[in-house]
Design a protein around this motif. Structure first.
Motif, PDB file in Angstrom:
ATOM      1  N   LEU A  72       1.202  -1.273  -0.040  1.00  0.00           N
ATOM      2  CA  LEU A  72      -0.023  -0.201   0.556  1.00  0.00           C
ATOM      3  C   LEU A  72       0.745   1.344  -0.025  1.00  0.00           C
ATOM      4  O   LEU A  72       0.380   1.971  -0.799  1.00  0.00           O
ATOM      5  CB  LEU A  72      -1.444  -0.217   0.860  1.00  0.00           C
ATOM      6  N   ALA A  73       2.062   1.090   1.003  1.00  0.00           N
ATOM      7  CA  ALA A  73       2.708   2.295   0.919  1.00  0.00           C
ATOM      8  C   ALA A  73       3.195   2.251  -0.567  1.00  0.00           C
ATOM      9  O   ALA A  73       4.156   3.374  -1.425  1.00  0.00           O
ATOM     10  CB  ALA A  73       3.693   1.850   1.712  1.00  0.00           C
ATOM     11  N   CYS A  74       3.345   1.513  -1.309  1.00  0.00           N
ATOM     12  CA  CYS A  74       4.670   2.015  -2.194  1.00  0.00           C
ATOM     13  C   CYS A  74       3.567   2.021  -3.719  1.00  0.00           C
ATOM     14  O   CYS A  74       4.004   2.951  -4.195  1.00  0.00           O
ATOM     15  CB  CYS A  74       4.764   0.615  -2.957  1.00  0.00           C
ATOM     16  N   GLY A  75       2.476   1.544  -3.302  1.00  0.00           N
ATOM     17  CA  GLY A  75       1.096   2.263  -4.550  1.00  0.00           C
ATOM     18  C   GLY A  75       0.651   3.626  -4.099  1.00  0.00           C
ATOM     19  O   GLY A  75       0.691   4.555  -4.930  1.00  0.00           O
ATOM     20  N   VAL A  76       0.615   4.145  -2.562  1.00  0.00           N
ATOM     21  CA  VAL A  76       0.964   6.063  -2.504  1.00  0.00           C
ATOM     22  C   VAL A  76       1.667   6.398  -3.429  1.00  0.00           C
ATOM     23  O   VAL A  76       2.170   7.721  -3.609  1.00  0.00           O
ATOM     24  CB  VAL A  76       0.859   5.930  -0.567  1.00  0.00           C
ATOM     25  N   ALA A  77       3.386   5.942  -2.776  1.00  0.00           N
ATOM     26  CA  ALA A  77       4.703   6.656  -3.530  1.00  0.00           C
ATOM     27  C   ALA A  77       4.120   6.395  -5.003  1.00  0.00           C
ATOM     28  O   ALA A  77       4.498   7.129  -5.438  1.00  0.00           O
ATOM     29  CB  ALA A  77       5.733   5.812  -2.971  1.00  0.00           C
ATOM     30  N   THR A  78       3.804   5.710  -5.570  1.00  0.00           N
ATOM     31  CA  THR A  78       3.064   5.590  -7.306  1.00  0.00           C
ATOM     32  C   THR A  78       2.203   6.682  -7.977  1.00  0.00           C
ATOM     33  O   THR A  78       2.469   7.299  -8.334  1.00  0.00           O
ATOM     34  CB  THR A  78       3.838   4.528  -7.596  1.00  0.00           C
ATOM     35  N   ALA A  79       1.554   6.593  -6.913  1.00  0.00           N
ATOM     36  CA  ALA A  79      -0.135   8.172  -7.298  1.00  0.00           C
ATOM     37  C   ALA A  79       0.966   9.058  -6.647  1.00  0.00           C
ATOM     38  O   ALA A  79       0.360   9.982  -7.677  1.00  0.00           O
ATOM     39  CB  ALA A  79      -0.619   7.441  -6.009  1.00  0.00           C
ATOM     40  N   LEU A  80       1.521   9.672  -6.229  1.00  0.00           N
ATOM     41  CA  LEU A  80       2.279  11.060  -6.351  1.00  0.00           C
ATOM     42  C   LEU A  80       2.681  11.215  -6.835  1.00  0.00           C
ATOM     43  O   LEU A  80       3.596  11.968  -8.198  1.00  0.00           O
ATOM     44  CB  LEU A  80       2.792  10.918  -4.498  1.00  0.00           C
ATOM     45  N   GLY A  81       3.660  10.350  -7.290  1.00  0.00           N
ATOM     46  CA  GLY A  81       4.683   9.860  -8.583  1.00  0.00           C
ATOM     47  C   GLY A  81       3.887  10.460  -9.550  1.00  0.00           C
ATOM     48  O   GLY A  81       4.507  10.820 -11.010  1.00  0.00           O
ATOM     49  N   ALA A  82       2.003   9.516 -10.132  1.00  0.00           N
ATOM     50  CA  ALA A  82       1.653   9.881 -11.330  1.00  0.00           C
ATOM     51  C   ALA A  82       1.072  11.262 -11.217  1.00  0.00           C
ATOM     52  O   ALA A  82       1.243  11.756 -12.178  1.00  0.00           O
ATOM     53  CB  ALA A  82       0.775   9.300 -11.184  1.00  0.00           C
ATOM     54  N   TRP A  83       1.300  11.861 -10.372  1.00  0.00           N
ATOM     55  CA  TRP A  83       0.816  12.874 -10.013  1.00  0.00           C
ATOM     56  C   TRP A  83       1.353  14.441 -10.529  1.00  0.00           C
ATOM     57  O   TRP A  83       1.641  14.725 -10.966  1.00  0.00           O
ATOM     58  CB  TRP A  83       0.334  14.015  -8.258  1.00  0.00           C
ATOM     59  N   ASN A  84       3.095  14.111 -10.163  1.00  0.00           N
ATOM     60  CA  ASN A  84       3.767  15.298  -9.897  1.00  0.00           C
ATOM     61  C   ASN A  84       5.361  14.395  -9.798  1.00  0.00           C
ATOM     62  O   ASN A  84       5.214  14.585  -8.740  1.00  0.00           O
ATOM     63  CB  ASN A  84       3.981  16.759  -9.387  1.00  0.00           C
ATOM     64  N   LEU A  85       5.904  13.535 -10.994  1.00  0.00           N
ATOM     65  CA  LEU A  85       7.064  12.249 -10.949  1.00  0.00           C
ATOM     66  C   LEU A  85       8.393  13.777 -10.067  1.00  0.00           C
ATOM     67  O   LEU A  85       8.669  12.626  -8.733  1.00  0.00           O
ATOM     68  CB  LEU A  85       7.391  11.969 -12.158  1.00  0.00           C
ATOM     69  N   ARG A  86       8.178  14.691 -10.769  1.00  0.00           N
ATOM     70  CA  ARG A  86      10.175  15.050 -10.725  1.00  0.00           C
ATOM     71  C   ARG A  86       9.595  15.586  -9.070  1.00  0.00           C
ATOM     72  O   ARG A  86      10.293  15.546  -8.096  1.00  0.00           O
ATOM     73  CB  ARG A  86      10.054  16.934 -11.084  1.00  0.00           C
TER      74      ARG A  86
END
Length: 151
Positions: A72-86
């Motif tokens: 779940l933590a990885c999913g939250v992290a990649t969701a944040l990356g989808a929003w603004n990767l940089r």
């Protein structure tokens, strides 16, 4: 006054978020959140359903839920990356770190048994190694200029 559409203001494409990078991040998010949610909500059915898991040892509810929380933590992290990767590159690096360490366990473990390791590595390729490679690629991409960006 901004000339950006309301959709662009809600869902910005950042300098680090090309369509391909965003697509990878969204795909990983769905995979990680889905797997983590099932591991937390239905650990025993997850244990029985995922190929090869029953061969790793007896069911341990607490352990499956712990790993589900990490997913779940990885999913939250990649969701944040989808929003603004940089902007959220650090979160994606943490997800890649967990995925990389998890893959290393799956890489080493087959060589510790008596049987041939290749069937186990092949079994783990789509569910462990491929998502790990994609997450590591996304973490590296977070620090690279996106297409059209000044280098």
């Amino acid at each position: 006054m901004s000339h950006r559409s309301p959709l662009r203001r809600l869902y910005p494409i950042s300098a680090g978020g090309t369509a391909m990078r965003r697509s990878f991040a969204i795909g990983l998010t769905v995979l990680f959140l889905g797997n983590g949610a099932v591991m937390l909500a239905a650990p025993y059915p997850w244990y029985l359903a995922v190929p090869g898991v029953v061969l790793t040892g007896p069911f341990n509810d607490h352990f499956v839920r712990d790993v589900g929380a990490a997913y779940l933590a990885c999913g939250v992290a990649t969701a944040l990356g989808a929003w603004n990767l940089r902007r959220h590159a650090g979160a994606v690096v943490v997800a890649a770190t967990f995925q990389g360490l998890h893959a290393m366990i799956h890489l080493v473990t087959p060589f510790c048994g008596a049987g041939a390791p290749w069937p186990l590595l092949a079994r783990d390729f789509p569910g462990v190694f491929l998502p790990t490679a994609a997450t590591i690629w996304l973490a590296i991409a977070a620090f690279q200029p996106s297409k059209g960006e000044q280098k």
